[in-house]
Enzyme design. Structure first.
Site, PDB file in Angstrom:
ATOM      1  N   ASP A  44       0.842  -1.210   0.000  1.00  0.00           N
ATOM      2  CA  ASP A  44       0.000   0.000   0.000  1.00  0.00           C
ATOM      3  C   ASP A  44       0.875   1.257   0.000  1.00  0.00           C
ATOM      4  O   ASP A  44       0.361   2.370  -0.083  1.00  0.00           O
ATOM      5  CB  ASP A  44      -0.998  -0.009   1.177  1.00  0.00           C
ATOM      6  CG  ASP A  44      -0.327  -0.059   2.540  1.00  0.00           C
ATOM      7  OD1 ASP A  44       0.909  -0.245   2.609  1.00  0.00           O
ATOM      8  OD2 ASP A  44      -1.048   0.092   3.551  1.00  0.00           O
ATOM      9  N   SER A  45       2.205   1.074   0.026  1.00  0.00           N
ATOM     10  CA  SER A  45       3.128   2.185  -0.219  1.00  0.00           C
ATOM     11  C   SER A  45       2.852   2.809  -1.585  1.00  0.00           C
ATOM     12  O   SER A  45       3.299   3.923  -1.852  1.00  0.00           O
ATOM     13  CB  SER A  45       4.580   1.694  -0.152  1.00  0.00           C
ATOM     14  OG  SER A  45       4.774   0.570  -0.990  1.00  0.00           O
ATOM     15  N   ASP A  83      -0.846  -6.260   0.217  1.00  0.00           N
ATOM     16  CA  ASP A  83      -1.245  -5.541   1.432  1.00  0.00           C
ATOM     17  C   ASP A  83      -2.755  -5.374   1.487  1.00  0.00           C
ATOM     18  O   ASP A  83      -3.395  -5.053   0.480  1.00  0.00           O
ATOM     19  CB  ASP A  83      -0.641  -4.129   1.434  1.00  0.00           C
ATOM     20  CG  ASP A  83       0.671  -4.044   2.190  1.00  0.00           C
ATOM     21  OD1 ASP A  83       1.023  -4.999   2.910  1.00  0.00           O
ATOM     22  OD2 ASP A  83       1.345  -3.004   2.053  1.00  0.00           O
ATOM     23  N   LYS A 111      -1.259  -9.278   3.662  1.00  0.00           N
ATOM     24  CA  LYS A 111      -0.555  -8.705   4.813  1.00  0.00           C
ATOM     25  C   LYS A 111      -1.439  -7.689   5.524  1.00  0.00           C
ATOM     26  O   LYS A 111      -2.051  -6.835   4.886  1.00  0.00           O
ATOM     27  CB  LYS A 111       0.759  -8.063   4.358  1.00  0.00           C
ATOM     28  CG  LYS A 111       1.575  -7.430   5.492  1.00  0.00           C
ATOM     29  CD  LYS A 111       3.038  -7.238   5.140  1.00  0.00           C
ATOM     30  CE  LYS A 111       3.340  -6.140   4.174  1.00  0.00           C
ATOM     31  NZ  LYS A 111       2.946  -4.785   4.628  1.00  0.00           N
ATOM     32  N   GLU A 113      -1.613  -5.061   9.091  1.00  0.00           N
ATOM     33  CA  GLU A 113      -0.796  -4.381  10.090  1.00  0.00           C
ATOM     34  C   GLU A 113      -1.440  -4.509  11.467  1.00  0.00           C
ATOM     35  O   GLU A 113      -2.614  -4.159  11.641  1.00  0.00           O
ATOM     36  CB  GLU A 113      -0.647  -2.892   9.726  1.00  0.00           C
ATOM     37  CG  GLU A 113       0.078  -2.677   8.407  1.00  0.00           C
ATOM     38  CD  GLU A 113       0.303  -1.210   8.089  1.00  0.00           C
ATOM     39  OE1 GLU A 113       0.024  -0.343   8.944  1.00  0.00           O
ATOM     40  OE2 GLU A 113       0.764  -0.927   6.961  1.00  0.00           O
ATOM     41  N   GLU A 180       8.965  -3.907  10.747  1.00  0.00           N
ATOM     42  CA  GLU A 180       9.460  -2.660  10.152  1.00  0.00           C
ATOM     43  C   GLU A 180      10.014  -1.738  11.238  1.00  0.00           C
ATOM     44  O   GLU A 180       9.325  -1.470  12.237  1.00  0.00           O
ATOM     45  CB  GLU A 180       8.314  -1.967   9.392  1.00  0.00           C
ATOM     46  CG  GLU A 180       8.698  -0.605   8.835  1.00  0.00           C
ATOM     47  CD  GLU A 180       7.720  -0.046   7.818  1.00  0.00           C
ATOM     48  OE1 GLU A 180       6.860  -0.803   7.295  1.00  0.00           O
ATOM     49  OE2 GLU A 180       7.827   1.150   7.532  1.00  0.00           O
TER      50      GLU A 180
HETATM   51  N1  LIG Z   1       9.070   5.060  -0.499  1.00  0.00           N
HETATM   52  C1  LIG Z   1       8.651   4.457   0.617  1.00  0.00           C
HETATM   53  N2  LIG Z   1       9.487   3.651   1.290  1.00  0.00           N
HETATM   54  C2  LIG Z   1       9.087   3.021   2.430  1.00  0.00           C
HETATM   55  O1  LIG Z   1       9.908   2.265   3.012  1.00  0.00           O
HETATM   56  C3  LIG Z   1       7.761   3.223   2.879  1.00  0.00           C
HETATM   57  C4  LIG Z   1       6.908   4.066   2.131  1.00  0.00           C
HETATM   58  N3  LIG Z   1       7.383   4.673   1.015  1.00  0.00           N
HETATM   59  N4  LIG Z   1       5.622   4.281   2.500  1.00  0.00           N
HETATM   60  C5  LIG Z   1       5.057   3.503   3.575  1.00  0.00           C
HETATM   61  C6  LIG Z   1       6.045   3.254   4.605  1.00  0.00           C
HETATM   62  C7  LIG Z   1       6.527   4.458   5.384  1.00  0.00           C
HETATM   63  N5  LIG Z   1       7.834   4.043   5.776  1.00  0.00           N
HETATM   64  C8  LIG Z   1       8.778   4.815   6.463  1.00  0.00           C
HETATM   65  C9  LIG Z   1       8.870   6.166   6.266  1.00  0.00           C
HETATM   66  C10 LIG Z   1       9.834   6.917   6.914  1.00  0.00           C
HETATM   67  C11 LIG Z   1      10.737   6.314   7.784  1.00  0.00           C
HETATM   68  C12 LIG Z   1      11.772   7.128   8.468  1.00  0.00           C
HETATM   69  O2  LIG Z   1      12.092   8.221   8.037  1.00  0.00           O
HETATM   70  N6  LIG Z   1      12.360   6.615   9.557  1.00  0.00           N
HETATM   71  C13 LIG Z   1      13.443   7.314  10.271  1.00  0.00           C
HETATM   72  C14 LIG Z   1      13.485   6.804  11.704  1.00  0.00           C
HETATM   73  C15 LIG Z   1      13.061   7.844  12.683  1.00  0.00           C
HETATM   74  C16 LIG Z   1      13.379   7.391  14.110  1.00  0.00           C
HETATM   75  O3  LIG Z   1      14.597   7.305  14.427  1.00  0.00           O
HETATM   76  O4  LIG Z   1      12.443   7.106  14.895  1.00  0.00           O
HETATM   77  C17 LIG Z   1      14.790   7.000   9.604  1.00  0.00           C
HETATM   78  O5  LIG Z   1      15.733   7.740   9.831  1.00  0.00           O
HETATM   79  O6  LIG Z   1      14.882   6.004   8.876  1.00  0.00           O
HETATM   80  C18 LIG Z   1      10.632   4.936   7.989  1.00  0.00           C
HETATM   81  C19 LIG Z   1       9.665   4.194   7.325  1.00  0.00           C
HETATM   82  C20 LIG Z   1       8.153   2.757   5.212  1.00  0.00           C
HETATM   83  N7  LIG Z   1       7.277   2.674   4.076  1.00  0.00           N
HETATM   84  C1  LIG Z   2       7.285  -1.134   3.202  1.00  0.00           C
HETATM   85  C2  LIG Z   2       6.533  -2.421   2.993  1.00  0.00           C
HETATM   86  C3  LIG Z   2       6.830  -3.413   4.066  1.00  0.00           C
HETATM   87  C4  LIG Z   2       5.050  -2.188   2.863  1.00  0.00           C
HETATM   88  O1  LIG Z   2       4.235  -2.546   3.690  1.00  0.00           O
HETATM   89  C5  LIG Z   2       4.602  -1.450   1.686  1.00  0.00           C
HETATM   90  O2  LIG Z   2       5.381  -1.302   0.717  1.00  0.00           O
HETATM   91  O3  LIG Z   2       3.445  -1.020   1.695  1.00  0.00           O
HETATM   92 MG   LIG Z   3       2.349  -1.610   3.417  1.00  0.00          MG
END
Ligand SMILES: Nc1nc(=O)c2c([nH]1)NC[C@@H]1CN(c3ccc(C(=O)N[C@@H](CCC(=O)O)C(=O)O)cc3)CN21
Ligand SMILES: CC(C)C(=O)C(=O)O
Ligand SMILES: [Mg+2]
EC number: 2.1.2.11
Length: 263
Positions: A44-45, A83, A111, A113, A180
């Protein structure tokens, strides 16, 4: 022989890592198959990378059915996971009906959540022949509960709850778990605590499989990517070769490196 849950369980037992990439259309599905990617995720991303939303919440069942159909037509060998979008599995009845729609168009599993609260849903699905993957840790459909995309399972209590939830969903009949953005050591503990395969993203190298969003791993993102992202197109001359490099890196455990994980 196409990749099945049996294949993935055997790989976990042998300690062989497997690779998953998100996929939303036919030509990418064909290319990932040619590269030997074991699992495709219709994530669903797509609400973010294809549709331009700032979260996954606006994605509908209709969107997921359409993209699962597109991917299924191009898939020949990979395990195909789809998803379930936001609010499509709030009750077991909704979950069964909506999961069936994804399975009818070619998903091999769905999948959802959540955690322990999904146990009843997961067992009803399993009884009906629908394998479930439970996505835990940072669950993006709950972004407004978390107040952002933040690492989960950081406190000892939260880590213990993740391990407990993993055992509960396994007991309920879950086929897979996806973790995740949880600390590497916590993900390793969850992976060792269950006999079903555990797939990680931002969860360190000790999970049984790894997943990345296809756009991220090809260097397509606006702004700073998440910590776990690596551009596998660097040093390659085709997208198919980038997929091959990713599969290789997952199998040799050179990806994820320590800097792609959280402590
Ligand atoms: N392009 C894309 N990639 C992804 O992996 C993804 C999506 N979209 N959309 C749905 C979710 C959103 N996701 C995300 C989005 C942002 C972070 C992020 O910026 N995390 C921080 C951590 C912050 C902390 O320390 O608490 C990082 O630095 O990675 C992580 C997962 C994973 N998924
Ligand atoms: C980031 C992955 C695990 C996901 O759930 C998605 O692409 O929607
Ligand atoms: Mg997803």
């Amino acid at each position: 022989m196409p990749v099945s849950l049996t294949t993935l369980r055997a790989m976990k037992q042998r300690g062989e890592k497997f690779a998953m990439i998100t996929c939303y259309d036919t030509i990418f599905a064909q290319t990932m198959n040619a590269a030997g990617v074991e699992c495709l995720l219709v994530g669903d991303s797509l609400g973010m990378v294809l549709q331009g939303h700032d979260s996954t919440l606006p994605v509908t069942m209709q969107d997921m059915i359409y993209h699962t159909q597109c991917v299924a037509r191009g898939n020949s060998n990979a395990f195909l996971l789809a998803d379930m979008p936001f609010m499509s599995y709030g009750t077991p009845n909704d979950a069964l009906e909506n999961a069936a729609a994804l399975m009818r168009v070619g998903a091999h599993a769905v999948k959802l959540e959540g955690g322990a609260w999904l146990a009843d849903t997961v067992s009803q699905m399993a009884r009906c022949g629908i394998p479930c993957c439970v996505h835990m840790g940072l669950t993006p459909q709950s972004v407004h509960v978390f107040g952002g995309y933040k690492v989960q399972g950081k406190t000892p209590d939260a880590a213990a709850k993740l391990i407990e939830d993993a055992k509960i969903v396994e007991q309920a009949g879950a086929a897979l778990i996806l973790l995740e953005c949880v600390p590497t050591a916590v993900a390793a503990q969850v992976t060792a605590s269950v006999s079903i395969p555990v797939i990680g993203i931002g969860a360190g190298k000790d999970c049984d499989g790894q997943v990345l969003v296809v756009h991220d791993m090809l260097g397509l993102h606006q702004g700073k990517p998440a910590r776990f992202v690596k551009n596998f197109l660097v040093g390659q001359t085709s997208i198919q070769d980038a997929f091959v490099a990713y599969v290789q890196a997952v199998k040799t455990q050179s990806y994820p490196a320590p800097e792609h994980g959280f402590n």
